[in-house]
Design a protein around this motif. Structure first.
Motif, PDB file in Angstrom:
ATOM      1  N   ASN A  22     -23.519 107.360  62.514  1.00 33.88           N
ATOM      2  CA  ASN A  22     -23.603 106.316  63.516  1.00 33.88           C
ATOM      3  C   ASN A  22     -24.057 106.868  64.867  1.00 33.88           C
ATOM      4  O   ASN A  22     -23.993 106.185  65.854  1.00 33.88           O
ATOM      5  N   PHE A  23     -24.518 108.126  64.930  1.00 36.81           N
ATOM      6  CA  PHE A  23     -25.352 108.603  66.024  1.00 36.81           C
ATOM      7  C   PHE A  23     -26.720 107.971  65.773  1.00 36.81           C
ATOM      8  O   PHE A  23     -27.028 107.575  64.645  1.00 36.81           O
ATOM      9  N   PRO A  24     -27.608 107.930  66.762  1.00 31.55           N
ATOM     10  CA  PRO A  24     -28.973 107.482  66.483  1.00 31.55           C
ATOM     11  C   PRO A  24     -29.605 108.408  65.423  1.00 31.55           C
ATOM     12  O   PRO A  24     -29.405 109.626  65.459  1.00 31.55           O
ATOM     13  N   ASP A  25     -30.357 107.846  64.488  1.00 35.32           N
ATOM     14  CA  ASP A  25     -30.942 108.639  63.398  1.00 35.32           C
ATOM     15  C   ASP A  25     -31.864 109.750  63.877  1.00 35.32           C
ATOM     16  O   ASP A  25     -32.013 110.767  63.212  1.00 35.32           O
ATOM     17  N   GLY A 149     -15.498 113.090  68.582  1.00 31.15           N
ATOM     18  CA  GLY A 149     -14.274 112.318  68.726  1.00 31.15           C
ATOM     19  C   GLY A 149     -13.466 112.119  67.463  1.00 31.15           C
ATOM     20  O   GLY A 149     -12.495 111.385  67.468  1.00 31.15           O
ATOM     21  N   GLY A 150     -13.827 112.773  66.369  1.00 30.62           N
ATOM     22  CA  GLY A 150     -13.064 112.640  65.127  1.00 30.62           C
ATOM     23  C   GLY A 150     -11.996 113.703  65.030  1.00 30.62           C
ATOM     24  O   GLY A 150     -11.893 114.597  65.850  1.00 30.62           O
ATOM     25  N   SER A 151     -11.193 113.617  63.983  1.00 30.40           N
ATOM     26  CA  SER A 151     -10.158 114.605  63.714  1.00 30.40           C
ATOM     27  C   SER A 151     -10.386 115.142  62.305  1.00 30.40           C
ATOM     28  O   SER A 151     -10.093 114.477  61.319  1.00 30.40           O
ATOM     29  N   VAL A 152     -10.949 116.354  62.197  1.00 29.93           N
ATOM     30  CA  VAL A 152     -11.331 116.949  60.927  1.00 29.93           C
ATOM     31  C   VAL A 152     -10.096 117.515  60.214  1.00 29.93           C
ATOM     32  O   VAL A 152      -9.292 118.217  60.822  1.00 29.93           O
ATOM     33  N   VAL A 153      -9.981 117.209  58.921  1.00 27.64           N
ATOM     34  CA  VAL A 153      -8.877 117.756  58.126  1.00 27.64           C
ATOM     35  C   VAL A 153      -9.362 118.657  57.000  1.00 27.64           C
ATOM     36  O   VAL A 153      -8.600 119.478  56.517  1.00 27.64           O
ATOM     37  N   SER A 154     -10.629 118.513  56.566  1.00 27.42           N
ATOM     38  CA  SER A 154     -11.121 119.372  55.501  1.00 27.42           C
ATOM     39  C   SER A 154     -12.641 119.508  55.579  1.00 27.42           C
ATOM     40  O   SER A 154     -13.331 118.606  56.044  1.00 27.42           O
ATOM     41  N   VAL A 155     -13.118 120.675  55.137  1.00 31.20           N
ATOM     42  CA  VAL A 155     -14.544 120.956  55.102  1.00 31.20           C
ATOM     43  C   VAL A 155     -14.826 121.709  53.811  1.00 31.20           C
ATOM     44  O   VAL A 155     -14.157 122.699  53.512  1.00 31.20           O
ATOM     45  N   GLY A 165     -13.845 115.872  55.621  1.00 29.40           N
ATOM     46  CA  GLY A 165     -12.791 114.871  55.591  1.00 29.40           C
ATOM     47  C   GLY A 165     -12.214 114.692  56.983  1.00 29.40           C
ATOM     48  O   GLY A 165     -11.956 115.668  57.690  1.00 29.40           O
ATOM     49  N   TYR A 166     -12.032 113.450  57.374  1.00 26.66           N
ATOM     50  CA  TYR A 166     -11.521 113.142  58.705  1.00 26.66           C
ATOM     51  C   TYR A 166     -10.186 112.424  58.606  1.00 26.66           C
ATOM     52  O   TYR A 166      -9.984 111.583  57.735  1.00 26.66           O
ATOM     53  N   ASN A 167      -9.285 112.744  59.533  1.00 18.38           N
ATOM     54  CA  ASN A 167      -8.047 111.999  59.686  1.00 18.38           C
ATOM     55  C   ASN A 167      -8.347 110.710  60.442  1.00 18.38           C
ATOM     56  O   ASN A 167      -7.827 109.656  60.136  1.00 18.38           O
ATOM     57  N   SER A 168      -9.177 110.827  61.463  1.00 18.80           N
ATOM     58  CA  SER A 168      -9.722 109.675  62.170  1.00 18.80           C
ATOM     59  C   SER A 168     -11.171 110.002  62.466  1.00 18.80           C
ATOM     60  O   SER A 168     -11.499 111.120  62.810  1.00 18.80           O
ATOM     61  N   VAL A 169     -12.048 109.021  62.291  1.00 20.79           N
ATOM     62  CA  VAL A 169     -13.482 109.266  62.400  1.00 20.79           C
ATOM     63  C   VAL A 169     -14.005 108.737  63.724  1.00 20.79           C
ATOM     64  O   VAL A 169     -13.721 107.609  64.110  1.00 20.79           O
ATOM     65  N   GLY A 170     -14.773 109.575  64.403  1.00 22.92           N
ATOM     66  CA  GLY A 170     -15.508 109.152  65.592  1.00 22.92           C
ATOM     67  C   GLY A 170     -16.948 108.919  65.187  1.00 22.92           C
ATOM     68  O   GLY A 170     -17.219 108.443  64.090  1.00 22.92           O
ATOM     69  N   LEU A 171     -17.880 109.296  66.041  1.00 25.27           N
ATOM     70  CA  LEU A 171     -19.290 109.240  65.685  1.00 25.27           C
ATOM     71  C   LEU A 171     -19.598 110.386  64.738  1.00 25.27           C
ATOM     72  O   LEU A 171     -19.086 111.490  64.912  1.00 25.27           O
ATOM     73  N   GLU A 172     -20.445 110.150  63.744  1.00 24.90           N
ATOM     74  CA  GLU A 172     -20.839 111.224  62.843  1.00 24.90           C
ATOM     75  C   GLU A 172     -22.240 110.961  62.321  1.00 24.90           C
ATOM     76  O   GLU A 172     -22.691 109.827  62.254  1.00 24.90           O
ATOM     77  N   LEU A 173     -22.916 112.042  61.957  1.00 22.02           N
ATOM     78  CA  LEU A 173     -24.237 111.952  61.354  1.00 22.02           C
ATOM     79  C   LEU A 173     -24.469 113.214  60.546  1.00 22.02           C
ATOM     80  O   LEU A 173     -24.318 114.321  61.073  1.00 22.02           O
ATOM     81  N   THR A 174     -24.809 113.057  59.279  1.00 23.17           N
ATOM     82  CA  THR A 174     -25.137 114.184  58.410  1.00 23.17           C
ATOM     83  C   THR A 174     -26.597 114.078  58.020  1.00 23.17           C
ATOM     84  O   THR A 174     -27.058 113.007  57.625  1.00 23.17           O
ATOM     85  N   LYS A 175     -27.304 115.199  58.120  1.00 24.76           N
ATOM     86  CA  LYS A 175     -28.678 115.267  57.634  1.00 24.76           C
ATOM     87  C   LYS A 175     -28.796 116.472  56.720  1.00 24.76           C
ATOM     88  O   LYS A 175     -28.174 117.509  56.962  1.00 24.76           O
ATOM     89  N   SER A 176     -29.605 116.304  55.687  1.00 27.99           N
ATOM     90  CA  SER A 176     -29.837 117.361  54.711  1.00 27.99           C
ATOM     91  C   SER A 176     -31.326 117.583  54.544  1.00 27.99           C
ATOM     92  O   SER A 176     -32.102 116.624  54.546  1.00 27.99           O
ATOM     93  N   SER A 177     -31.704 118.843  54.363  1.00 28.66           N
ATOM     94  CA  SER A 177     -33.095 119.142  54.071  1.00 28.66           C
ATOM     95  C   SER A 177     -33.364 118.795  52.614  1.00 28.66           C
ATOM     96  O   SER A 177     -32.437 118.626  51.821  1.00 28.66           O
ATOM     97  N   LYS A 178     -34.612 118.711  52.246  1.00 30.83           N
ATOM     98  CA  LYS A 178     -34.968 118.628  50.838  1.00 30.83           C
ATOM     99  C   LYS A 178     -34.706 119.984  50.227  1.00 30.83           C
ATOM    100  O   LYS A 178     -34.785 121.012  50.905  1.00 30.83           O
ATOM    101  N   ALA A 179     -34.384 120.021  48.948  1.00 27.95           N
ATOM    102  CA  ALA A 179     -34.162 121.298  48.268  1.00 27.95           C
ATOM    103  C   ALA A 179     -35.503 122.001  48.070  1.00 27.95           C
ATOM    104  O   ALA A 179     -36.514 121.368  47.793  1.00 27.95           O
ATOM    105  N   ILE A 180     -35.487 123.316  48.255  1.00 28.41           N
ATOM    106  CA  ILE A 180     -36.672 124.124  47.994  1.00 28.41           C
ATOM    107  C   ILE A 180     -36.330 125.149  46.918  1.00 28.41           C
ATOM    108  O   ILE A 180     -35.183 125.563  46.781  1.00 28.41           O
ATOM    109  N   THR A 181     -37.303 125.542  46.129  1.00 27.33           N
ATOM    110  CA  THR A 181     -37.117 126.588  45.127  1.00 27.33           C
ATOM    111  C   THR A 181     -37.423 127.917  45.802  1.00 27.33           C
ATOM    112  O   THR A 181     -38.486 128.076  46.431  1.00 27.33           O
ATOM    113  N   ILE A 182     -36.480 128.865  45.686  1.00 31.81           N
ATOM    114  CA  ILE A 182     -36.637 130.122  46.426  1.00 31.81           C
ATOM    115  C   ILE A 182     -37.126 131.270  45.558  1.00 31.81           C
ATOM    116  O   ILE A 182     -37.416 132.346  46.071  1.00 31.81           O
ATOM    117  N   ASN A 183     -37.203 131.090  44.242  1.00 25.87           N
ATOM    118  CA  ASN A 183     -37.727 132.174  43.392  1.00 25.87           C
ATOM    119  C   ASN A 183     -38.638 131.645  42.316  1.00 25.87           C
ATOM    120  O   ASN A 183     -38.727 130.471  42.073  1.00 25.87           O
TER     121      ASN A 183
END
Length: 183
Positions: A22-25, A149-155, A165-183
């Protein structure tokens, strides 16, 4: 970012779709690069905040490099951050080396000072020796989760992704790269 020997800039993979948030993308981007030094693959994931943004706050943000297989040997876990002005700020710490999960995790202390982002860009590197992998293909991906502003309980992280994992959630945004083959 500091140049890493063996990295080929043509292997840069921009961040994939936003997992949740819920941060701007467009507030930050993620990418991953890989290169080789013999059988050792040098894999670096990075994030880059929009320069006009300075809204991070407690708790920590998190970054993870994820590998699809444990056939290789990980070493040389390293990380760095720079402020919006380009000054080195050393705002990271290794949370988990990824033993048993093939996914090292770093804490990112994404604070501001004088309304300037102190972790505007960051890089996370692991050396992955594929000598024991034979013909098995290994992939890598990078994740970054920002929160405010969240309260993290597990990673945790694994090939399936970075999970906070959050006890209480504030603003958050997760981004992931595409998978690449390394070998």
């Amino acid at each position: 970012m500091d140049e890493v020997p063996g990295l080929d800039p043509t292997t840069v993979t921009p961040g994939g779709p936003t997992a949740c948030g819920n941060f701007p993308d467009d507030v930050f981007t993620v990418s991953i690069v890989s290169g080789s030094v013999g059988t050792t693959k040098v894999v670096t994931g990075s994030f880059n905040w929009r320069d006009s943004f300075s809204g991070q706050g407690a708790p920590l943000d998190f970054a993870a490099l994820r590998f699809s297989s444990g056939c290789g040997t990980m070493s040389g876990h390293a990380s760095s951050t720079k402020s919006v002005t380009g000054a080195s700020t050393k705002r990271t710490s290794l949370r988990s080396a990824g033993v048993g999960t093939n996914s090292p995790i770093w804490n990112v202390n994404a604070t501001t000072s004088g309304f300037a982002n102190q972790a505007d860009v960051g890089a996370f590197t692991v050396k992955y020796d594929t000598k024991g992998c034979g013909s098995k293909k290994v992939q890598a991906a990078f994740d970054y989760e920002a929160n405010q502003g969240g309260s993290v309980v597990s990673v945790s992280a694994g090939w399936g992704g970075l999970n906070i994992g959050y006890n209480s959630v504030g603003l958050e945004l997760t981004k992931s790269s595409k998978a690449i083959t390394i070998n």
